[in-house]
Design an enzyme around this catalytic site. Structure first.
Site, PDB file in Angstrom:
ATOM      1  N   ASP A 111      -8.658  -0.372   6.445  1.00  0.00           N
ATOM      2  CA  ASP A 111      -8.559  -1.563   7.281  1.00  0.00           C
ATOM      3  C   ASP A 111      -7.191  -1.628   7.949  1.00  0.00           C
ATOM      4  O   ASP A 111      -6.925  -2.539   8.725  1.00  0.00           O
ATOM      5  CB  ASP A 111      -8.767  -2.826   6.439  1.00  0.00           C
ATOM      6  N   LYS A 113       0.818  -1.209   0.000  1.00  0.00           N
ATOM      7  CA  LYS A 113       0.000   0.000   0.000  1.00  0.00           C
ATOM      8  C   LYS A 113       0.860   1.270   0.000  1.00  0.00           C
ATOM      9  O   LYS A 113       0.384   2.342  -0.399  1.00  0.00           O
ATOM     10  CB  LYS A 113      -0.921   0.018   1.220  1.00  0.00           C
TER      11      LYS A 113
END
Length: 413
Positions: A134, A86
């Protein structure tokens, strides 16, 4: 072949639509993601401090046991020190956003070093970026905000672990816990952004919000470009098993392969948790659908109930099939990599990192699914290890020892 992981329940749904039957650039797909835009993302990201390609690990022992030619595991656990892929997406989108804001103000394009050294902090510090997460995407956005000089507010849902919340806050972000699931946190972040004139930097897209998620997804493609540079010609994949939450990274990789290889692209199989199966249900239904409820899965990075609409534009005719797996299969795959029972180098992999590998192994062990997916002794499997032990406590609970011990196995004489 040997039984590599226990044969837990799984489902496979073949794509009923024509798969990659037309050039990638048609139907507006190249306006979402393209190899040309990836070159721009590569040029920026590879110039950042601390950049280095993550390893492509050969799992030869598991491949032999699974009766395939090779398994290539791209291990993202060391990416920029953030522990997941990410870092390529959220931070790149923050950079692109701030670069554009500064350019509009001063009349020229600034480079990454001018933002990092604070030359335009008087402009960037007025900007607040936000998103729901998340865990891993929010950590990337927070890191990018800190590095490039703007404020950051991150929303997590109530099931995000305290360890992941602290990892985000460590980069200077304000962390707000929202009751409910990931999709509800997404809506709250968007509502608060509109009220406070913040800018949402999300890895999912929805009606009216598609531009910034393209930058996020484009950044992800750097990992696949690295992978092909690390492969030998004989290792070109025949199959890719790619996990999906909202589908952003899956669409990024699918677009790369489709545009680069056309009809010769490898088979592309999406894998997701059975309790958060939004891609499976969307393919089954024929249009994006909403999986409601708590989305209770240990694969925290994949606990998403709605497909990103721009990701779906690529996946709907770019993927060959979608699978669902159980949490137990994720646990089994984590332990398989940590224990190295087939003689491979131990790998530290988080819960969301192993979904693609688990999906492949389950399918490969079952004759009907093996045949349906065209798996044989000549198959070369690519899987994307999206994260390391991003929740160290959960990792130790599942594997039975800390990640540090797994990463430094005992050497015997």
């Amino acid at each position: 072949m040997k039984t590599v992981i226990p044969a837990n329940d799984f489902k496979i749904l073949a794509n009923p639509l024509p798969v990659r039957s037309e050039p990638y650039a048609r139907a507006g797909r190249s306006e979402i993601l393209s190899l040309a835009k990836l070159v721009e993302a590569e040029a920026e990201i590879t110039s950042w401090p601390g950049y280095r390609p993550t390893p492509l690990v050969r799992l030869d022992g598991i491949a032999d046991a699974a009766a395939v030619q090779a398994i290539l595991y791209k291990d993202e656990g060391s990416r920029f020190g953030l522990g997941s892929f990410k870092a390529l997406g959220g931070a790149y989108a923050v950079f692109s956003l701030l670069q554009g804001i500064v350019a509009e103000e001063i009349g020229r394009k600034v480079d990454v070093h001018e933002l990092i050294d604070g030359s335009f902090r008087n402009l960037t510090e007025k900007v607040t970026v936000t998103c729901a997460t998340d865990g891993n995407h929010g950590r990337s956005v927070a890191w990018g905000a800190q590095m490039f000089g703007c404020r950051c507010v991150i929303y997590v849902h109530e099931h995000v672990s305290l360890a992941r919340q602290k990892a985000i806050a460590a980069y200077g972000a304000e962390v707000r816990v929202h009751p409910g699931n990931y999709d509800e946190a997404v809506r709250q972040a968007a509502a608060d952004a509109a009220q406070n004139q913040w800018i949402t930097v999300s890895d999912t897209s929805y009606e009216g919000y598609t531009v910034i998620p393209r930058d996020v997804m484009q950044g992800y493609g750097v990992a696949l470009a690295e992978s092909f540079a690390q492969m030998t010609p004989a290792e070109r994949p025949t199959h890719v098993f790619m996990q999906a939450g909202v589908g952003g990274v899956a669409a990024s990789f699918c677009s790369y392969l489709w545009e680069r290889f056309g009809e010769e692209a490898p088979r592309f199989i999406v894998v997701e948790p059975e309790r958060a199966d939004c891609v499976y249900r969307t393919l089954e239904q024929g249009s994006p659908c909403h999986v409601k409820g708590e989305l209770d899965t240990i694969m925290a990075g994949l606990a998403c109930g709605e497909v990103s609409i721009i990701a779906w534009e690529i996946l709907k005719t770019g993927m060959d099939a979608v699978m669902t797996i159980t949490d137990q299969s994720a646990r089994d795959a984590m332990c398989l990599l940590a224990d190295a029972k087939f003689g491979d180098t131990p790998v530290v992999a988080g819960e969301s990192a192993v979904a693609g590998l688990a999906g492949f192994l389950l399918a490969a062990q079952q004759p009907d699914s093996r045949k349906a997916l065209g798996l044989d002794e000549k198959s070369v499997i690519y899987v994307f290890g999206t994260e390391g032990a991003t929740d160290p406590y959960l990792y130790e609970e599942i594997v039975g020892r800390p990640a540090e011990v797994v990463a430094q196995p005992e050497v015997t004489a």
